[in-house]
Design a protein around this motif. Structure first.
Motif, PDB file in Angstrom:
ATOM      1  N   VAL A 237       0.648  -1.155  -0.185  1.00  0.00           N
ATOM      2  CA  VAL A 237      -0.279  -0.129   0.000  1.00  0.00           C
ATOM      3  C   VAL A 237       1.174   1.534   0.043  1.00  0.00           C
ATOM      4  CG1 VAL A 237      -1.639   1.424   1.236  1.00  0.00           C
ATOM      5  CG2 VAL A 237      -1.950  -1.138   1.277  1.00  0.00           C
ATOM      6  N   GLY A 238       0.707   2.084  -1.110  1.00  0.00           N
ATOM      7  CA  GLY A 238       1.596   3.345  -1.077  1.00  0.00           C
ATOM      8  C   GLY A 238       2.766   3.126  -1.892  1.00  0.00           C
ATOM      9  N   GLN A 239       3.220   1.907  -2.228  1.00  0.00           N
ATOM     10  CA  GLN A 239       4.393   1.663  -2.958  1.00  0.00           C
ATOM     11  C   GLN A 239       4.054   1.816  -4.408  1.00  0.00           C
ATOM     12  OE1 GLN A 239       7.567   1.336  -1.550  1.00  0.00           O
ATOM     13  NE2 GLN A 239       6.017   1.941   0.126  1.00  0.00           N
ATOM     14  N   ASN A 240       5.147   1.623  -5.464  1.00  0.00           N
ATOM     15  CA  ASN A 240       4.896   1.705  -6.753  1.00  0.00           C
ATOM     16  C   ASN A 240       4.427   2.961  -7.564  1.00  0.00           C
ATOM     17  OD1 ASN A 240       5.070   0.063  -9.419  1.00  0.00           O
ATOM     18  ND2 ASN A 240       2.716   0.421  -9.481  1.00  0.00           N
ATOM     19  N   TYR A 241       4.476   4.146  -6.863  1.00  0.00           N
ATOM     20  CA  TYR A 241       4.218   5.407  -7.237  1.00  0.00           C
ATOM     21  C   TYR A 241       4.735   5.649  -8.532  1.00  0.00           C
ATOM     22  CZ  TYR A 241       3.421  10.391  -7.567  1.00  0.00           C
ATOM     23  OH  TYR A 241       3.067  11.807  -8.044  1.00  0.00           O
ATOM     24  N   GLN A 242       3.946   5.896  -9.653  1.00  0.00           N
ATOM     25  CA  GLN A 242       4.446   6.365 -10.758  1.00  0.00           C
ATOM     26  C   GLN A 242       3.723   7.682 -11.453  1.00  0.00           C
ATOM     27  OE1 GLN A 242       5.051   3.038 -13.552  1.00  0.00           O
ATOM     28  NE2 GLN A 242       4.804   1.885 -11.800  1.00  0.00           N
ATOM     29  N   ASP A 243       4.453   8.380 -12.183  1.00  0.00           N
ATOM     30  CA  ASP A 243       3.711   9.850 -12.775  1.00  0.00           C
ATOM     31  C   ASP A 243       4.956  10.007 -13.976  1.00  0.00           C
ATOM     32  OD1 ASP A 243       2.588  11.947 -13.146  1.00  0.00           O
ATOM     33  OD2 ASP A 243       3.115  12.928 -11.530  1.00  0.00           O
ATOM     34  N   HIS A 244       4.217  10.423 -15.089  1.00  0.00           N
ATOM     35  CA  HIS A 244       4.881  11.225 -16.047  1.00  0.00           C
ATOM     36  C   HIS A 244       5.327  12.471 -15.531  1.00  0.00           C
ATOM     37  CE1 HIS A 244       1.809   9.275 -18.510  1.00  0.00           C
ATOM     38  NE2 HIS A 244       2.955   8.520 -18.983  1.00  0.00           N
ATOM     39  N   ILE A 245       6.309  12.969 -15.959  1.00  0.00           N
ATOM     40  CA  ILE A 245       7.150  14.163 -15.731  1.00  0.00           C
ATOM     41  C   ILE A 245       7.355  15.227 -16.819  1.00  0.00           C
ATOM     42  CG2 ILE A 245       9.624  13.789 -15.715  1.00  0.00           C
ATOM     43  CD1 ILE A 245       9.650  15.480 -13.215  1.00  0.00           C
ATOM     44  N   GLU A 246       6.986  16.376 -16.673  1.00  0.00           N
ATOM     45  CA  GLU A 246       6.814  17.296 -17.931  1.00  0.00           C
ATOM     46  C   GLU A 246       7.824  18.367 -17.629  1.00  0.00           C
ATOM     47  OE1 GLU A 246       2.991  18.794 -18.867  1.00  0.00           O
ATOM     48  OE2 GLU A 246       2.009  16.736 -18.745  1.00  0.00           O
ATOM     49  N   MET A 247       8.120  18.999 -18.913  1.00  0.00           N
ATOM     50  CA  MET A 247       8.645  20.162 -18.771  1.00  0.00           C
ATOM     51  C   MET A 247       8.187  21.032 -20.129  1.00  0.00           C
ATOM     52  SD  MET A 247      12.495  19.110 -19.902  1.00  0.00           S
ATOM     53  CE  MET A 247      12.930  18.436 -21.460  1.00  0.00           C
ATOM     54  N   SER A 248       8.496  22.505 -19.982  1.00  0.00           N
ATOM     55  CA  SER A 248       7.862  23.323 -21.251  1.00  0.00           C
ATOM     56  C   SER A 248       8.826  24.311 -21.835  1.00  0.00           C
ATOM     57  CB  SER A 248       6.757  24.239 -20.556  1.00  0.00           C
ATOM     58  OG  SER A 248       5.633  23.257 -20.297  1.00  0.00           O
ATOM     59  N   LEU A 249       8.871  24.167 -22.952  1.00  0.00           N
ATOM     60  CA  LEU A 249       9.386  25.347 -23.526  1.00  0.00           C
ATOM     61  C   LEU A 249       8.876  26.430 -24.410  1.00  0.00           C
ATOM     62  CD1 LEU A 249      11.524  22.886 -24.086  1.00  0.00           C
ATOM     63  CD2 LEU A 249      12.570  23.964 -25.855  1.00  0.00           C
ATOM     64  N   VAL A 250       8.998  27.532 -23.784  1.00  0.00           N
ATOM     65  CA  VAL A 250       7.892  28.789 -24.181  1.00  0.00           C
ATOM     66  C   VAL A 250       8.774  29.778 -25.170  1.00  0.00           C
ATOM     67  CG1 VAL A 250       6.691  30.717 -23.192  1.00  0.00           C
ATOM     68  CG2 VAL A 250       7.205  28.561 -21.903  1.00  0.00           C
ATOM     69  N   TYR A 251       7.836  30.072 -26.272  1.00  0.00           N
ATOM     70  CA  TYR A 251       8.531  31.003 -27.270  1.00  0.00           C
ATOM     71  C   TYR A 251       7.727  32.421 -27.239  1.00  0.00           C
ATOM     72  CZ  TYR A 251      11.231  27.382 -28.879  1.00  0.00           C
ATOM     73  OH  TYR A 251      12.292  26.276 -28.941  1.00  0.00           O
ATOM     74  N   LYS A 252       8.432  33.528 -27.503  1.00  0.00           N
ATOM     75  CA  LYS A 252       7.758  34.789 -27.884  1.00  0.00           C
ATOM     76  C   LYS A 252       7.525  35.012 -29.233  1.00  0.00           C
ATOM     77  CE  LYS A 252       8.729  39.794 -27.077  1.00  0.00           C
ATOM     78  NZ  LYS A 252       9.655  40.795 -26.445  1.00  0.00           N
ATOM     79  N   LEU A 253       6.293  35.173 -29.426  1.00  0.00           N
ATOM     80  CA  LEU A 253       5.852  35.462 -30.935  1.00  0.00           C
ATOM     81  C   LEU A 253       5.818  37.104 -31.190  1.00  0.00           C
ATOM     82  CD1 LEU A 253       2.525  33.537 -30.577  1.00  0.00           C
ATOM     83  CD2 LEU A 253       4.856  32.545 -31.444  1.00  0.00           C
ATOM     84  N   LYS A 254       5.940  37.144 -32.732  1.00  0.00           N
ATOM     85  CA  LYS A 254       6.173  38.625 -33.350  1.00  0.00           C
ATOM     86  C   LYS A 254       4.904  39.255 -33.271  1.00  0.00           C
ATOM     87  CE  LYS A 254       9.569  37.025 -36.445  1.00  0.00           C
ATOM     88  NZ  LYS A 254      10.259  36.735 -37.807  1.00  0.00           N
ATOM     89  N   GLY A 255       3.785  38.690 -32.984  1.00  0.00           N
ATOM     90  CA  GLY A 255       2.280  39.416 -32.870  1.00  0.00           C
ATOM     91  C   GLY A 255       1.285  38.639 -32.347  1.00  0.00           C
ATOM     92  N   ALA A 256       0.235  39.230 -32.336  1.00  0.00           N
ATOM     93  CA  ALA A 256      -0.918  38.368 -31.944  1.00  0.00           C
ATOM     94  C   ALA A 256      -1.547  37.220 -32.379  1.00  0.00           C
ATOM     95  CB  ALA A 256      -2.084  39.390 -31.356  1.00  0.00           C
ATOM     96  N   PHE A 257      -0.605  36.121 -32.382  1.00  0.00           N
ATOM     97  CA  PHE A 257      -0.935  34.893 -33.422  1.00  0.00           C
ATOM     98  C   PHE A 257      -1.238  33.728 -32.598  1.00  0.00           C
ATOM     99  CE2 PHE A 257       2.897  36.759 -35.845  1.00  0.00           C
ATOM    100  CZ  PHE A 257       2.153  37.193 -36.834  1.00  0.00           C
ATOM    101  N   SER A 258      -1.711  34.221 -31.193  1.00  0.00           N
ATOM    102  CA  SER A 258      -2.084  33.007 -30.370  1.00  0.00           C
ATOM    103  C   SER A 258      -3.271  33.423 -29.525  1.00  0.00           C
ATOM    104  CB  SER A 258      -0.828  32.618 -29.459  1.00  0.00           C
ATOM    105  OG  SER A 258      -0.735  33.706 -28.202  1.00  0.00           O
TER     106      SER A 258
END
Length: 537
Positions: free
Chosen positions: A293-314
């Motif tokens: 009970v409580g063992q075998n904990y698993q999870d995805h781990i994430e990270m993010s790359l963020v980009y600045k845009l030239k205009g209001a494109f998002s």
């Protein structure tokens, strides 16, 4: 309420379900379809009334708002900085399905065959596919792997942002093939994600399975479950607090714990089910010595790359009131427009350089910045985000008690990126993203990299970026795993707790291994199969 005995001292139901998340809502709805069953569903959070839950684009609010329960977790030595870290889980009727990004993914068929090899007999891909189909009402596909007329709305996003299409072009320019259906059995490539949205509204598990009112189904929110009560080795009742009043509800047939990867093992431990030495340390009477009970904990781990845009494109332009008004009118008048999007419209599955047989990287493209938990926007206000996760992490952690007080959180030790391959795979993911974002398709849109501040170059750069930027993928599972016996698992293949009568666990905690994709569709499948197992027993 039929077949429910209520007096001053005793509430009695056939079935009691602890936890109204994706799996608990599914089980409650299915058990409630049989009029002879009296069912009680206890949820700690509130009802799913917030308007932000039901409008898909306001996912960015539910992903960071008050419907989340925060847990502290212990960072591993491989992660920096070393200050206290937190992760979140939903605390609302519908659970994660009420606050998540609505991505509908099942993982790879081999994930379930691996479950079966690990002792989850009857949970191979050929066994579970029918439950995916049973739950599904797909607006595009109807074939050997997809169903229609189920409770759960599954669809393509009706509105697709132009920048999402640009990203898919860049992926194909880099060399990734276009994949029209990530759930077809072939994951590799880039494409549009299917989502749990029906007619422009979020299709959560609570919306799908609990919307039909039934006299034999009681759904109670704001209920903090304290412990289970046993007679010998049989679970007979649940003790909980609602509106400041302690109550006890009795189950004539079964109690089903669906409190999630943190909540389910925590409740078992508080109730005397778990490693004997841990229970005795906090003065909890041992009902059953269950070391896993409580063992075998698993999870995805994430990270993010963020980009600045030239205009209001998002989508970031919709942070301005005038654009919100335009989108709001489209939604109210025509049930259309950007408000019907989940923002994470496109993604990809591809390989790292680690020599795996199946894709071991998953990408998510967000046509906006500052959407994910803890991530800020960009200077100038217009950006885009690409998140990366490793589909099959090798790092494994655990959950333990810190106190016999049910209000004291358990100790969570995920051991993120302690396996060397996890670090290398995520570093390869960052290289892949930089390559995609450097394609000609983006030359008229991207101004510069924001996170990281400048492109990464050396292997050391990439690995340090992982150590500094990685965060929980919020797909925790495995802490009450299915297996053959009580020494290596917590529940048997019918989800019955080893050595205990009248008690099952059914949620992401029973997964032997994390699947290669987002978990919500899988937890609903678990609910469908669990309900059938219960009704057939």
């Amino acid at each position: 309420m039929s077949d429910v005995q209520i007096n001053k001292t005793k509430l009695t139901y056939d079935y009691i379900i602890v936890g109204g998340g994706s799996t608990g809502s599914t089980i409650a709805g299915r058990l409630g379809e049989k009029s002879q069953n009296s069912v009680l569903l206890l949820e700690e959070g509130p009802r799913d009334k917030s308007i932000y839950i039901h409008i898909p684009v306001t996912y960015y609010k539910t992903a960071q708002g008050p419907l989340l329960k925060r847990y502290n977790y212990q960072r591993s030595a491989e992660q920096t900085p070393q200050h206290e870290a937190t992760m979140v889980q939903a605390k609302v009727l519908g659970g994660g399905s009420s606050v998540n990004a609505m991505l509908y993914l099942r993982g790879n068929s081999s994930d379930y065959d691996d479950w079966e090899k690990a002792g989850a007999i009857g949970w191979g891909y050929h066994d579970v596919i029918k439950y995916f189909k049973k739950s599904e009402d797909n607006n595009i596909f109807h074939n050997k792997v997809h169903g229609v007329n189920g409770p759960l709305g599954v669809s393509d996003c009706a509105y697709k942002h132009n920048l999402s299409r640009v990203w898919l072009k860049a992926c194909q320019e880099y060399g990734l093939p276009y994949n029209p259906d990530f759930n077809s059995g072939e994951q590799q490539g880039c494409g549009f994600y299917q989502v749990t949205i029906r007619n422009g509204r979020r299709s959560s598990a609570s919306k799908a399975y609990l919307s039909n009112r039934r006299d034999n189904l009681s759904v109670e929110t704001g209920c903090k479950v304290l412990k289970l009560i046993f007679e010998g080795n049989r679970a007979v009742a649940v003790e909980f607090i609602q509106n400041g009043k302690k109550q006890t509800a009795y189950a004539k047939k079964e109690i089903i714990i669906s409190a999630g990867t943190f909540g389910s093992p925590h409740l078992l431990l508080l109730s005397g089910l778990g490693p004997k030495e841990d229970l005795e340390q906090y003065g909890i009477p041992v009902v059953k010595d269950l070391p896993q009970v409580g063992q075998n904990y698993q999870d995805h781990i994430e990270m993010s790359l963020v980009y600045k845009l030239k205009g209001a494109f998002s989508y970031d332009k919709y942070k301005k009131l005038q654009w919100q008004a335009v989108a709001g009118l489209q939604f109210l008048l025509f049930n259309a427009g950007p408000a019907t999007s989940n923002i994470i419209e496109t993604g990809a599955f591809w390989w790292s350089s680690q020599g795996k047989k199946l894709p071991d990287l998953q990408l998510f493209f967000l046509a906006g910045a500052g959407i994910e938990e803890g991530k800020d926007g960009v200077p100038g206000g217009n950006g885009c985000t690409i998140s990366i996760t490793q589909t099959r992490p090798e790092s494994v952690g655990y959950i333990k008690l810190q106190s016999a007080d049910p209000y004291q959180q358990p100790l969570i030790v995920p051991n993120y990126i302690t396996a060397p391959n996890d670090l290398k795979t995520l570093a390869d993911g960052a290289k892949l993203v930089q390559s995609i974002m450097s394609q000609d398709a983006f030359k008229d849109y991207v101004e510069s990299s924001h996170v990281p501040e400048k492109p990464l170059e050396s292997s050391e750069d990439f690995e340090n970026f992982v150590r500094n930027e990685a965060y929980p993928g919020l797909h925790p599972c495995g802490t009450c795993k299915i297996g053959k016996d009580e020494l290596t698992s917590v529940v048997d293949p019918e989800l019955k707790v080893h050595g205990i009568e009248g008690l099952r666990v059914a949620d992401a905690s029973i997964m032997p291994n994390v699947i290669s994709g987002n978990l919500n569709a899988v937890t609903i499948m678990i609910g469908e199969k669990a309900a059938e197992l219960i009704l057939n027993s």
